[in-house]
Scaffold this motif. Structure first.
Motif, short mmCIF file in Angstrom:
data_model
loop_
_atom_site.label_atom_id
_atom_site.label_comp_id
_atom_site.label_asym_id
_atom_site.label_seq_id
_atom_site.Cartn_x
_atom_site.Cartn_y
_atom_site.Cartn_z
N VAL A 41 -3.88 1.19 -2.28
CA VAL A 41 -2.69 2.39 -1.88
C VAL A 41 -2.80 3.42 -0.87
CG1 VAL A 41 -1.68 4.34 -2.93
CG2 VAL A 41 -1.42 1.69 -4.04
N LEU A 44 -2.64 1.20 2.51
CA LEU A 44 -0.92 2.10 3.01
C LEU A 44 -0.69 3.15 4.15
CD1 LEU A 44 0.15 -0.28 -0.11
CD2 LEU A 44 0.40 -1.56 1.94
N SER A 52 -0.56 -3.45 6.44
CA SER A 52 0.31 -3.28 5.75
C SER A 52 0.94 -4.71 4.96
CB SER A 52 1.65 -2.47 5.24
OG SER A 52 1.38 -0.94 5.99
N ARG A 56 0.82 -6.35 1.67
CA ARG A 56 1.64 -7.24 0.91
C ARG A 56 1.81 -8.86 0.19
NH1 ARG A 56 4.78 -3.64 4.15
NH2 ARG A 56 4.42 -5.39 5.74
N THR A 104 -1.49 -2.23 -7.65
CA THR A 104 -1.60 -1.53 -6.03
C THR A 104 0.30 -1.45 -6.50
OG1 THR A 104 -3.11 -2.95 -5.12
CG2 THR A 104 -1.27 -2.99 -3.86
N GLU A 105 1.14 -2.22 -6.92
CA GLU A 105 2.67 -2.20 -6.94
C GLU A 105 3.05 -1.80 -7.41
OE1 GLU A 105 6.08 -3.65 -5.45
OE2 GLU A 105 4.66 -3.81 -5.08
N ARG A 108 1.91 2.11 -5.87
CA ARG A 108 2.75 2.01 -4.59
C ARG A 108 3.71 2.36 -4.93
NH1 ARG A 108 6.71 0.23 -2.61
NH2 ARG A 108 7.23 -1.13 -4.47
#
Length: 221
Positions: A41, A44, A52, A56, A104-105, A108
């Motif tokens: 994060v 990102l 990025s 991803r 992470t998701e 994010r």
């Protein structure tokens, strides 16, 4: 069907050790996965297109590759390249790869939920990109992401059962060993179910209570 209660009692010390292995593996994996997620994060936040895209890609690969395949690749594939890992180390690496993607998701999404007006206010008083991330975005993202993060913590703890495939002596591994040796299938499945309930239900309730108190600021009142 009659349960062999004496046999069940005789297996409890071995299952106690398996519970410790399960909790130890789960705690390590949660910590390492959260570290990976925070790093991703932060990277990102640099808004570098190539970086990025790599992150991803990692997230999609981690979330869409079965954990069992990752374990087998590390445990059986790496020795062909001259690198051998213990079952426990293999489980930590594979589960961190998986958990890092999910966490992470979750983080994010929490960062994305921070109102843009707060970022503009931070920029107006001279905060750098890293200071905005540390002092404005991450604290709010953490609270917004708590439900998803805690759900994934429980998910990772449950996934420790897959580590039995690489001979990690956790709960499922111990259960299968006793079934293979003594053919006490129903007794061992009953013990496995009980152990899982005793581990995961209290942890789930604890995390739910912690989530509620953190989100509504009930600590210290």
């Amino acid at each position: 069907m009659t349960f062999d209660w004496a046999f069940i009692v005789s297996t409890l010390p071995a299952f106690g050790k398996s519970v410790w292995v399960t909790l130890q593996l789960g705690a390590i994996v949660i910590a390492t996965s959260l570290t990976v997620a925070l790093l991703n994060v932060a990277l990102l936040g640099l808004h570098r297109p190539l970086l990025s895209a790599v992150i991803r890609g990692y997230v999609e690969l981690a979330r869409n590759t079965p954990l069992l395949i990752q374990l087998f690749f590390l445990y059986f594939g790496l020795p062909a390249l001259g690198l051998s890992l213990s079952g426990f180390a293999t489980a930590v690496i594979a589960m961190t790869f998986l958990g890092g993607g999910y966490l992470t998701e979750a983080l994010r999404a929490g960062v994305a939920a921070v109102p843009h007006s707060q970022l503009e206010a931070g920029q107006a008083i001279g905060l750098s990109r890293w200071q905005l991330l540390r002092h404005v975005q991450l604290p709010q993202a953490w609270l917004a992401s708590l439900p998803a993060l805690f759900a994934n913590f429980i998910f990772l703890l449950k996934e420790t059962t897959v580590a039995s495939a690489v001979a990690v002596p956790e709960l499922l591994y111990t259960t299968k060993n006793y079934i293979a040796l003594y053919y006490k299938t129903y007794e061992m499945l009953a013990v496995l179910t009980l152990m899982c309930v005793l581990i995961f239900l209290p942890l789930s309730l604890l995390l739910r209570t912690l989530e509620r108190r953190l989100q509504y600021g009930q600590f210290g009142h």
